[in-house]
Enzyme design. Structure first.
Site: not given
Ligand code: GUN
Length: 281
Positions: A52, A96, A119
Site C-alpha cells: 500500500k 489493517q 476500506d
Molecule cells: N486484510 C485483508 N484484506 C484487507 C482489506 O481489504 N482491508 C483491510 N483493512 N485489511 C485487510
C-alpha cells in the site's frame, strides 16, 4: 480457452490516470493523504501494508503508516484513529485487519470517520451499499466490478454465485452484483450441494481462502470466473481456483497473482483520491 482478465494490465493503466489526477489536485493545493494503522506483526499484513505504501509513493499520495504494538489497548487504538480523523493531511484511514484478538474490530471500524473510511467497512458505508446509495465501496469487490465492466461483460439478469460470506469480500461483492441486477447466491462453509449452485453460475466469485478449491467440474462452461484467493503453497502463490483446469472451460478468468489482488490496491488508491476530492469541497 478462457480470456485472461488481467488485473496487472488494468491496474497499470489506472496508475497512469491516478498519477495525472494527483498532479491535478496538487495544482489546486490538495495533497491526498492515506494513513494505514497496523497493529502487531502479522507477516501477511506486513506485505500488504508495504505494498500500500509503495502504491501511494508511485502515484504521489502522501502516506503514513502508524505501527502499534500487538498488546496495544483499545483506548490507544481509538485515540490514534480519532487523531487521524482530525488530521487535515489525511483523507483516508485504513486499519489493517485482522486485529489482535483482544481488540474489538467493529468498535475500531466505527471510530473511523465515514468520509475517511477508504476500506468502506464503516456501518454507514456498508449501509449505503446495502441500500444502493453512493458511498465508499470496499476495495476488492469494487475491483472485481471494475474488471467485469472493463471487459464489457453484461451483468443484468446473470446468475452470480459467490463462495465466501466475509464482510470484506463476499457480502459486499454480493451487494454490488445485486445492484447491477445480477441474481445473486452467496455460498459458504455450511452450504449443501455447493456444486449444484456453482454449476449454475454465469459469474463465479471464489473467496474461500483454500488453494485450488474450485475445480473444473464445479464450473459452468462459458462462465466468468473471478479468483479472490491468495494462498501460499510450497512457496508459490495460488488462488482458490484450479486455474489450469478451469481456464479450459471458462470464457474469462482472473489469474493469481496478477488478477484481483492488483485491483484491490488500485481501488484503494481510487477511494483515497475520491475521499480527498470530496473532503476538499
Ligand atoms: N486484510 C485483508 N484484506 C484487507 C482489506 O481489504 N482491508 C483491510 N483493512 N485489511 C485487510
Amino acid at each position: 480457452m478462457a480470456e485472461l482478465l488481467s488485473g496487472k494490465i488494468l491496474s497499470e493503466q489506472l496508475t497512469l490516470k491516478q498519477k495525472e489526477k494527483v498532479a491535478e489536485l496538487k495544482e489546486k493545493g490538495i495533497v491526498p493523504g492515506l494513513a494505514v494503522v497496523f497493529v502487531g506483526e502479522d507477516p501477511a499484513s506486513q506485505i500488504y501494508v508495504r505494498n500500500k505504501g509503495i502504491a501511494c509513493e508511485t502515484i504521489g499520495i502522501y502516506s503514513r503508516t502508524i505501527r502499534l504494538d500487538a498488546d496495544c489497548t483499545q483506548e490507544k487504538l481509538t485515540e490514534t484513529i480519532e487523531d487521524l480523523n482530525k488530521d487535515k493531511q489525511i483523507h483516508g484511514i485504513l486499519v489493517q485487519l485482522p486485529l489482535p484478538k483482544h481488540l474489538d474490530e467493529q468498535k475500531t471500524l466505527a471510530t473511523i470517520l465515514p468520509q475517511k473510511d477508504v476500506d468502506g467497512f464503516h456501518l454507514i458505508n456498508a449501509g449505503k451499499l446495502f441500500t444502493n446509495q453512493k458511498g465508499i465501496v470496499p476495495c476488492t469487490p469494487k475491483g472485481i466490478l471494475f474488471m467485469l465492466k472493463d471487459a464489457g461483460i453484461d451483468l443484468a439478469g446473470k446468475e452470480a454465485v459467490i463462495i465466501g460470506r466475509s464482510n470484506i469480500v463476499g457480502k459486499p461483492a454480493a451487494m454490488l452484483l445485486l445492484n447491477e441486477n445480477c441474481t445473486v447466491t452467496i455460498c459458504h462453509s455450511k452450504t449443501k450441494d455447493l456444486k449444484e449452485h456453482t454449476k449454475r453460475a454465469d459469474i463465479l466469485v471464489a473467496a474461500i481462502g483454500k488453494a485450488k478449491f474450485v475445480t473444473a467440474d464445479m464450473v459452468k462452461p462459458g462462465s466468468v470466473v473471478i479468483d479472490v484467493g491468495i494462498n501460499r503453497v510450497d512457496g508459490k502463490v495460488v488462488g482458490d481456483v484450479d486455474f489450469e483446469a478451469v481456464e479450459k472451460i471458462a470464457s474469462y478468468i482472473t489469474p493469481v497473482p496478477g488478477g484481483v489482488g492488483k485491483m484491490t490496491i488500485s481501488m484503494l488508491m481510487e477511494n483515497t483520491l475520491e475521499a480527498a476530492c470530496a473532503q476538499a469541497l
